[in-house]
Scaffold this active site. Sequence first.
Site, PDB file in Angstrom:
ATOM      1  N   SER B  12       2.320  14.966  -9.402  1.00 19.74           N
ATOM      2  CA  SER B  12       2.548  13.593 -10.259  1.00 19.74           C
ATOM      3  C   SER B  12       1.797  13.894 -11.627  1.00 19.74           C
ATOM      4  CB  SER B  12       2.106  12.276  -9.616  1.00 19.74           C
ATOM      5  OG  SER B  12       2.599  11.166 -10.559  1.00 19.74           O
ATOM      6  N   HIS B  39       6.937  12.946  -9.738  1.00 27.26           N
ATOM      7  CA  HIS B  39       7.208  11.808 -10.357  1.00 27.26           C
ATOM      8  C   HIS B  39       7.434  11.846 -11.996  1.00 27.26           C
ATOM      9  CE1 HIS B  39       4.186  10.095  -7.134  1.00 27.26           C
ATOM     10  NE2 HIS B  39       5.379  10.297  -6.742  1.00 27.26           N
ATOM     11  N   ASP B 132       0.587   9.157  -3.283  1.00 28.82           N
ATOM     12  CA  ASP B 132       1.738   9.372  -2.583  1.00 28.82           C
ATOM     13  C   ASP B 132       1.513  10.928  -2.050  1.00 28.82           C
ATOM     14  OD1 ASP B 132       4.477   9.618  -1.727  1.00 28.82           O
ATOM     15  OD2 ASP B 132       5.216   9.791  -3.746  1.00 28.82           O
TER      16      ASP B 132
END
Lengths: 276, 188
Positions: B12, B39, B132
Amino acid sequence: MTAQVKDSLSDDDLLSLINLIKNIYGFDFSQYSKSSLKRRFERLLGIKQWTLVDLKTTITNDPSFFDVLLREITVNVTEMFRDPAFYKSLSLNVLPYLDSYSRIKVWNAGVSSGQELYSFVILFSENGMFDKAFFYGTDINTEVLEEAKNGIYSLIDMRSFANNYVKTDFQRAFSNYFTVGYHNSTIKSQLKKNTHFSIHNLLSDGVFNEFQLISCRNVLIYFEVELQAKVIELFIDSLCLFGFLCLGSKEAVRSKELLSRLKVIDSKQNIYQRIK
Amino acid sequence: MKTPELIILAGSAGAFHVIYELVKKLPASYAIPVVVVMHRGKKQDNNLEGLWNNASEIIVKEITDKDEIKGGIVYLCPSDYHLFIEKEKVFSLDVSEPVLFSRPSIDLTIQSAAEVYKSKLLAILFSGANQDGALGLLKSKSLGGETIAQDPNEAEVDTMPLAAITLNAVNKTLKTKEIELLMLSFAK
């Protein structure tokens, strides 16, 4: 942090659930994308704090559970003006052509709670084509269809819809289309008058009208390729000659035979026109 | 380590450039399919496929639903979709609710890949500002897959690799240069 790997359903578990649901409720998930479907069942077990046996017992003994199951297993996440570039392309490439028709019938398949259908309503309204258009929204799920008819959305959702709307470069204020309350906004009733919502199952129901525009975005991703082809064929058969088909931008028409009946209007936004 | 059949690169905040530089070093003939899950801002899908493709020897392709997984291709997960892998080794996309505020969810992709590829999966988690990926790596590790975190000391944002390490979901912690050498060691 404690290490925890969630118990997952095996392929056999999933298959046995699919068969049970088919036998008890007559609904066939066997051509749904398995990985997504499996996760939806795992999620349902998590929400209910059930074991697989609990779920099977409920399916077997409670006919009213079907609506709950359908609601939880099918994905109903949607938003207004998702992919603003898609709406720009419709305005530019499709609406001028449709304007030559005196009556325009639009089918939003897999309408869920109605956000995309009302986006179309607004789009047509902005282009001065609302009065001659009629919008059909269909879904397999009665509960979400009720929500679609009501057209009531939370203010939190409305904020993100408004952000999308601004990116479509339309001229009016988004708030024109809603009656705003404390916690919710409701689509204005005059925008609902040319809409109709009803049950239609893409897996088993056939052609029910002839349309100038059909949109079904991010529904086919939940189907396996063979079922996708069958549903795309239903859409093509439901279009008038030179009518338009819109799919999700990451969905593909893979059948050569079906592709031969379509002309690509916008390859990035996945808009097609029926040519035979 | 033995040659994997699928490699997932995930991250991310702070991962974009690290993964981009890695992809640029892969030869066109790289036989193992590589899947990139990041992301990204929902609206900034401004032709990443084209940019990465032009800069790389290897083919870079943004995934279309039900694409078959093949070697010689780096697959980009489209923004705002979850990505699953079917046991027939095709991709499925999904727009269900975000998980840990994220769509795509790195956890979901790695979990579904782990169930298909088991010990033949290599999953590498890079810089990022949330947790995540940790549960995904844990699942893969439990099924015999190789799990690697970018060295948190080197990561621009260490939350993501640290979360996976804390969960004991990681077999190895490596610096970017070591990850590059490992990946290139699989090239023939």
